[in-house]
Scaffold this motif. Structure first.
Motif, PDB file in Angstrom:
ATOM      1  N   PRO A 161      -1.893   6.739  -0.990  1.00 38.95           N
ATOM      2  CA  PRO A 161      -1.302   6.243  -2.235  1.00 38.95           C
ATOM      3  C   PRO A 161      -2.296   6.130  -3.388  1.00 38.95           C
ATOM      4  O   PRO A 161      -1.988   6.525  -4.524  1.00 38.95           O
ATOM      5  N   ALA A 162      -3.475   5.599  -3.144  1.00 35.06           N
ATOM      6  CA  ALA A 162      -4.450   5.417  -4.225  1.00 35.06           C
ATOM      7  C   ALA A 162      -4.876   6.751  -4.816  1.00 35.06           C
ATOM      8  O   ALA A 162      -5.099   6.866  -6.024  1.00 35.06           O
ATOM      9  N   ASP A 163      -5.003   7.776  -3.961  1.00 34.97           N
ATOM     10  CA  ASP A 163      -5.392   9.096  -4.464  1.00 34.97           C
ATOM     11  C   ASP A 163      -4.305   9.673  -5.371  1.00 34.97           C
ATOM     12  O   ASP A 163      -4.603  10.294  -6.401  1.00 34.97           O
ATOM     13  N   HIS A 164      -3.056   9.492  -4.984  1.00 34.23           N
ATOM     14  CA  HIS A 164      -1.947   9.983  -5.815  1.00 34.23           C
ATOM     15  C   HIS A 164      -1.898   9.238  -7.143  1.00 34.23           C
ATOM     16  O   HIS A 164      -1.605   9.838  -8.183  1.00 34.23           O
ATOM     17  N   LEU A 165      -2.200   7.938  -7.132  1.00 39.76           N
ATOM     18  CA  LEU A 165      -2.231   7.181  -8.377  1.00 39.76           C
ATOM     19  C   LEU A 165      -3.365   7.672  -9.272  1.00 39.76           C
ATOM     20  O   LEU A 165      -3.174   7.878 -10.475  1.00 39.76           O
ATOM     21  N   ASP A 166      -4.527   7.888  -8.687  1.00 40.43           N
ATOM     22  CA  ASP A 166      -5.672   8.376  -9.471  1.00 40.43           C
ATOM     23  C   ASP A 166      -5.391   9.742 -10.086  1.00 40.43           C
ATOM     24  O   ASP A 166      -5.905  10.068 -11.160  1.00 40.43           O
ATOM     25  N   ASN A 167      -4.547  10.538  -9.415  1.00 39.14           N
ATOM     26  CA  ASN A 167      -4.233  11.882  -9.887  1.00 39.14           C
ATOM     27  C   ASN A 167      -2.981  11.922 -10.752  1.00 39.14           C
ATOM     28  O   ASN A 167      -2.503  12.998 -11.090  1.00 39.14           O
ATOM     29  N   HIS A 205       5.329  11.351  -9.053  1.00 36.18           N
ATOM     30  CA  HIS A 205       6.491  12.133  -8.619  1.00 36.18           C
ATOM     31  C   HIS A 205       6.205  12.860  -7.311  1.00 36.18           C
ATOM     32  O   HIS A 205       7.073  12.912  -6.419  1.00 36.18           O
ATOM     33  N   GLY A 206       5.029  13.434  -7.170  1.00 38.29           N
ATOM     34  CA  GLY A 206       4.686  14.112  -5.920  1.00 38.29           C
ATOM     35  C   GLY A 206       4.706  13.153  -4.748  1.00 38.29           C
ATOM     36  O   GLY A 206       5.186  13.490  -3.655  1.00 38.29           O
ATOM     37  N   PHE A 207       4.207  11.940  -4.960  1.00 38.36           N
ATOM     38  CA  PHE A 207       4.154  10.940  -3.899  1.00 38.36           C
ATOM     39  C   PHE A 207       5.551  10.536  -3.442  1.00 38.36           C
ATOM     40  O   PHE A 207       5.885  10.609  -2.249  1.00 38.36           O
ATOM     41  N   PHE A 208       6.397  10.121  -4.395  1.00 40.29           N
ATOM     42  CA  PHE A 208       7.714   9.618  -4.007  1.00 40.29           C
ATOM     43  C   PHE A 208       8.643  10.725  -3.537  1.00 40.29           C
ATOM     44  O   PHE A 208       9.499  10.495  -2.671  1.00 40.29           O
ATOM     45  N   LEU A 267       4.258   1.944   1.836  1.00 36.71           N
ATOM     46  CA  LEU A 267       2.880   2.344   2.114  1.00 36.71           C
ATOM     47  C   LEU A 267       2.718   2.811   3.560  1.00 36.71           C
ATOM     48  O   LEU A 267       2.019   3.802   3.827  1.00 36.71           O
ATOM     49  N   ALA A 268       3.352   2.120   4.499  1.00 31.70           N
ATOM     50  CA  ALA A 268       3.238   2.510   5.906  1.00 31.70           C
ATOM     51  C   ALA A 268       3.795   3.908   6.130  1.00 31.70           C
ATOM     52  O   ALA A 268       3.202   4.722   6.863  1.00 31.70           O
ATOM     53  N   ARG A 269       4.932   4.199   5.524  1.00 33.68           N
ATOM     54  CA  ARG A 269       5.501   5.543   5.677  1.00 33.68           C
ATOM     55  C   ARG A 269       4.618   6.596   5.025  1.00 33.68           C
ATOM     56  O   ARG A 269       4.520   7.724   5.515  1.00 33.68           O
ATOM     57  N   ALA A 270       4.002   6.238   3.905  1.00 39.54           N
ATOM     58  CA  ALA A 270       3.106   7.189   3.241  1.00 39.54           C
ATOM     59  C   ALA A 270       1.903   7.513   4.114  1.00 39.54           C
ATOM     60  O   ALA A 270       1.553   8.687   4.300  1.00 39.54           O
ATOM     61  N   TRP A 271       1.273   6.486   4.649  1.00 40.67           N
ATOM     62  CA  TRP A 271       0.104   6.728   5.504  1.00 40.67           C
ATOM     63  C   TRP A 271       0.485   7.541   6.737  1.00 40.67           C
ATOM     64  O   TRP A 271      -0.262   8.425   7.166  1.00 40.67           O
ATOM     65  N   ALA A 272       1.658   7.245   7.312  1.00 42.34           N
ATOM     66  CA  ALA A 272       2.116   7.990   8.491  1.00 42.34           C
ATOM     67  C   ALA A 272       2.348   9.456   8.167  1.00 42.34           C
ATOM     68  O   ALA A 272       2.207  10.330   9.033  1.00 42.34           O
ATOM     69  N   ALA A 273       2.683   9.738   6.908  1.00 40.60           N
ATOM     70  CA  ALA A 273       2.921  11.116   6.478  1.00 40.60           C
ATOM     71  C   ALA A 273       1.648  11.796   5.984  1.00 40.60           C
ATOM     72  O   ALA A 273       1.703  12.931   5.497  1.00 40.60           O
ATOM     73  N   ARG A 329       1.943  15.204 -11.422  1.00 42.63           N
ATOM     74  CA  ARG A 329       3.204  15.472 -12.096  1.00 42.63           C
ATOM     75  C   ARG A 329       3.738  14.288 -12.907  1.00 42.63           C
ATOM     76  O   ARG A 329       4.802  14.388 -13.499  1.00 42.63           O
ATOM     77  N   GLY A 330       3.009  13.172 -12.977  1.00 41.62           N
ATOM     78  CA  GLY A 330       3.515  12.035 -13.765  1.00 41.62           C
ATOM     79  C   GLY A 330       4.642  11.357 -13.018  1.00 41.62           C
ATOM     80  O   GLY A 330       4.802  11.535 -11.818  1.00 41.62           O
ATOM     81  N   GLY A 331       5.518  10.653 -13.776  1.00 39.76           N
ATOM     82  CA  GLY A 331       5.527  10.155 -15.125  1.00 39.76           C
ATOM     83  C   GLY A 331       5.295   8.660 -15.117  1.00 39.76           C
ATOM     84  O   GLY A 331       4.879   8.066 -14.135  1.00 39.76           O
ATOM     85  N   ARG A 332       5.663   7.972 -16.215  1.00 43.71           N
ATOM     86  CA  ARG A 332       5.245   6.583 -16.386  1.00 43.71           C
ATOM     87  C   ARG A 332       5.974   5.619 -15.443  1.00 43.71           C
ATOM     88  O   ARG A 332       5.381   4.640 -14.979  1.00 43.71           O
ATOM     89  N   ASN A 333       7.252   5.863 -15.151  1.00 45.29           N
ATOM     90  CA  ASN A 333       7.979   4.942 -14.267  1.00 45.29           C
ATOM     91  C   ASN A 333       7.488   5.028 -12.830  1.00 45.29           C
ATOM     92  O   ASN A 333       7.337   4.007 -12.152  1.00 45.29           O
ATOM     93  N   VAL A 334       7.223   6.224 -12.367  1.00 41.07           N
ATOM     94  CA  VAL A 334       6.721   6.349 -10.997  1.00 41.07           C
ATOM     95  C   VAL A 334       5.262   5.917 -10.904  1.00 41.07           C
ATOM     96  O   VAL A 334       4.820   5.435  -9.859  1.00 41.07           O
ATOM     97  N   GLU A 335       4.496   6.046 -11.998  1.00 40.11           N
ATOM     98  CA  GLU A 335       3.128   5.527 -11.999  1.00 40.11           C
ATOM     99  C   GLU A 335       3.153   4.003 -11.917  1.00 40.11           C
ATOM    100  O   GLU A 335       2.379   3.392 -11.171  1.00 40.11           O
ATOM    101  N   PHE A 336       4.044   3.386 -12.685  1.00 41.12           N
ATOM    102  CA  PHE A 336       4.242   1.937 -12.591  1.00 41.12           C
ATOM    103  C   PHE A 336       4.577   1.539 -11.154  1.00 41.12           C
ATOM    104  O   PHE A 336       4.007   0.601 -10.585  1.00 41.12           O
ATOM    105  N   LEU A 337       5.527   2.247 -10.560  1.00 45.65           N
ATOM    106  CA  LEU A 337       6.044   1.864  -9.253  1.00 45.65           C
ATOM    107  C   LEU A 337       5.005   2.075  -8.153  1.00 45.65           C
ATOM    108  O   LEU A 337       4.882   1.245  -7.241  1.00 45.65           O
ATOM    109  N   LEU A 338       4.234   3.156  -8.235  1.00 45.34           N
ATOM    110  CA  LEU A 338       3.199   3.402  -7.227  1.00 45.34           C
ATOM    111  C   LEU A 338       2.106   2.335  -7.315  1.00 45.34           C
ATOM    112  O   LEU A 338       1.648   1.814  -6.295  1.00 45.34           O
ATOM    113  N   SER A 339       1.697   1.998  -8.535  1.00 47.60           N
ATOM    114  CA  SER A 339       0.714   0.934  -8.710  1.00 47.60           C
ATOM    115  C   SER A 339       1.244  -0.391  -8.185  1.00 47.60           C
ATOM    116  O   SER A 339       0.518  -1.158  -7.527  1.00 47.60           O
TER     117      SER A 339
END
Length: 413
Positions: free
Chosen positions: A371-377, A381-384, A361-367, A314-324
């Motif tokens: 993170p890397a897969d969401h960045l590659d895709n 927005h879906g991640f956060f 990252l810890a909360r993401a893994w627990a859920a 789902r993008g976008g550029r600000n959340v892609e920046f932030l996830l990276s």
């Protein structure tokens, strides 16, 4: 700080001081962009004489006006409502005299909101062009160069249509470098770029476009209005709000709370994920070694990064920046971040951006999130959103591009 950045660019603050002198003839107000409706309202509230007008803004960004008609259209991919609005705006400026003044209110988003194509090109062609440009990874300057040479209203053509009336343009900048040509693709300013430049950009990014679109560029029929054109003589262009102004407002908030603010740049471009890694590296060096800045501090930046779409997220550029950035920080203690678009829309989602913390990252893994897969895709927005860390502002009624802040406050032992 994000709130302060948005507040600094509100039309109610920056439009009134820039209003033109009362003309001998009529005042006609036109405009396009995500901030155009709020700019129109600011004009109405601060103009004592008669006026008429028409502006087009993004769906959901209209505000009540009494004398200026507000219409809504699609962004970032144009639609028939935008096409009709562009035609009507051109109609409004026909038959004016040298005693008349046209007040043009332009802000980010105007390129998509004024999708009037040159003869031989259809709205569907323009939609395809916009979609391809958004997916390509081209910079906003490159995208708008292509748009100017396929438009019947951009690249100075709107100002030429107003001749012999004087055109006063008020701009809220959402582009790196604040070049008036690139703000909504410059409908009222001369443009030195050429059809050959547009073709070079298309070739550079391997953009596949309909043959009739390419024919317009190859033939030279898409040439924009050039500097020195007599029809634009005597016109005025005023940039009334910029990304730098917004960053300075945010810096003042930090300083009021005892945090030193460093503005790293108001026009940072590049792939969002790459910029995220670089910013994370600066933040880590600052947190661990006090270089190049002592802590506590906040690193502020603006501009417009790009995303070369490779996934189906789902993008976008600000959340892609932030996830990276979060992935590169690896949960470093004492570093927090926020990135968002000051118009309230990051990519095509009604979400401004997101925030990160040392436990992201810890909360993401627990859920069960990787993170890397969401960045590659390209699924920032879906991640956060899954973490509950999205930043939702609703329509901000302005647009001074992206806002990024990294707060570095290492915990003391």
């Amino acid at each position: 700080m994000f709130d302060a950045a948005i507040a600094a660019a509100q039309p109610a603050l920056c439009v009134p001081p820039a209003l033109p002198a009362t003309p001998k003839g009529r005042l006609i107000v036109i405009g396009a962009g995500k901030a155009s409706a709020e700019m129109a309202r600011a004009v109405e509230r601060n103009w004592n004489g008669p006026l008429t007008g028409l502006v087009v803004t993004r769906y959901g960004y209209a505000v009540p006006c009494e004398r200026i008609e507000i219409v809504e259209a699609a962004h970032p991919v144009p639609d028939a409502a935008g096409l009709q609005a562009a035609r009507r705006i051109l109609d409004r400026v026909q038959g004016l005299s040298a005693d008349d003044t046209v007040l043009c209110l332009i802000s980010g988003g105007g390129s998509s909101l004024l999708p009037l194509p040159l003869e031989g090109i259809t709205l569907e062609d323009k939609q395809q062009v916009n979609h391809a440009l958004l997916q390509s990874g081209a910079s906003i300057s490159e995208m708008n160069c292509v748009r100017r040479h396929l438009s019947a209203i951009k690249g100075g053509r709107l100002a030429a249509a107003c001749h012999p009336a004087k055109v006063v343009t008020l701009l809220i900048s959402d582009v790196p470098g604040d070049d008036p040509r690139d703000i909504a693709s410059g409908p009222t300013v001369a443009d030195a770029s050429t059809c050959e430049d547009a073709l070079a950009i298309i070739q550079r990014y391997g953009i596949d476009l309909p043959q009739r679109v390419l024919d317009v560029l190859h033939s030279g029929r898409g040439e924009s209005i050039k500097p020195g054109d007599a029809r634009l003589a005597g016109n005025e262009v005023h940039i009334i709000a910029t990304p730098q102004m917004a960053l300075e407002a945010a810096a003042r908030v930090a300083q009021a709370h005892g945090i030193t603010a460093h503005i790293l740049g108001d026009s940072i471009e590049g792939e969002a994920r790459d910029v995220g890694k670089v910013m994370a590296g600066i933040a880590l060096q600052t947190a661990r070694h006090g270089q190049p800045f002592s802590t506590p501090c906040v690193l502020l930046s603006g501009g417009e990064t790009t995303v070369t779409v490779r996934g189906s997220g789902r993008g976008g550029r600000n959340v892609e920046f932030l996830l990276s950035c979060a992935i590169a920080l690896r949960g470093e203690v004492g570093i927090y971040g926020l990135a968002g678009d000051t118009d309230g829309v990051d990519g095509q989602e009604e979400i401004a951006g997101a925030c990160i913390a040392p436990d992201t990252l810890a909360r993401a893994w627990a859920a069960g999130l990787r993170p890397a897969d969401h960045l590659d895709n390209n699924n920032g927005h879906g991640f956060f959103q899954a973490l509950g860390d999205s930043v939702v502002t609703g329509p901000t009624l302005t647009n001074v591009n992206d806002f990024r802040a990294l707060l570095i406050a290492p915990e003391r032992n």
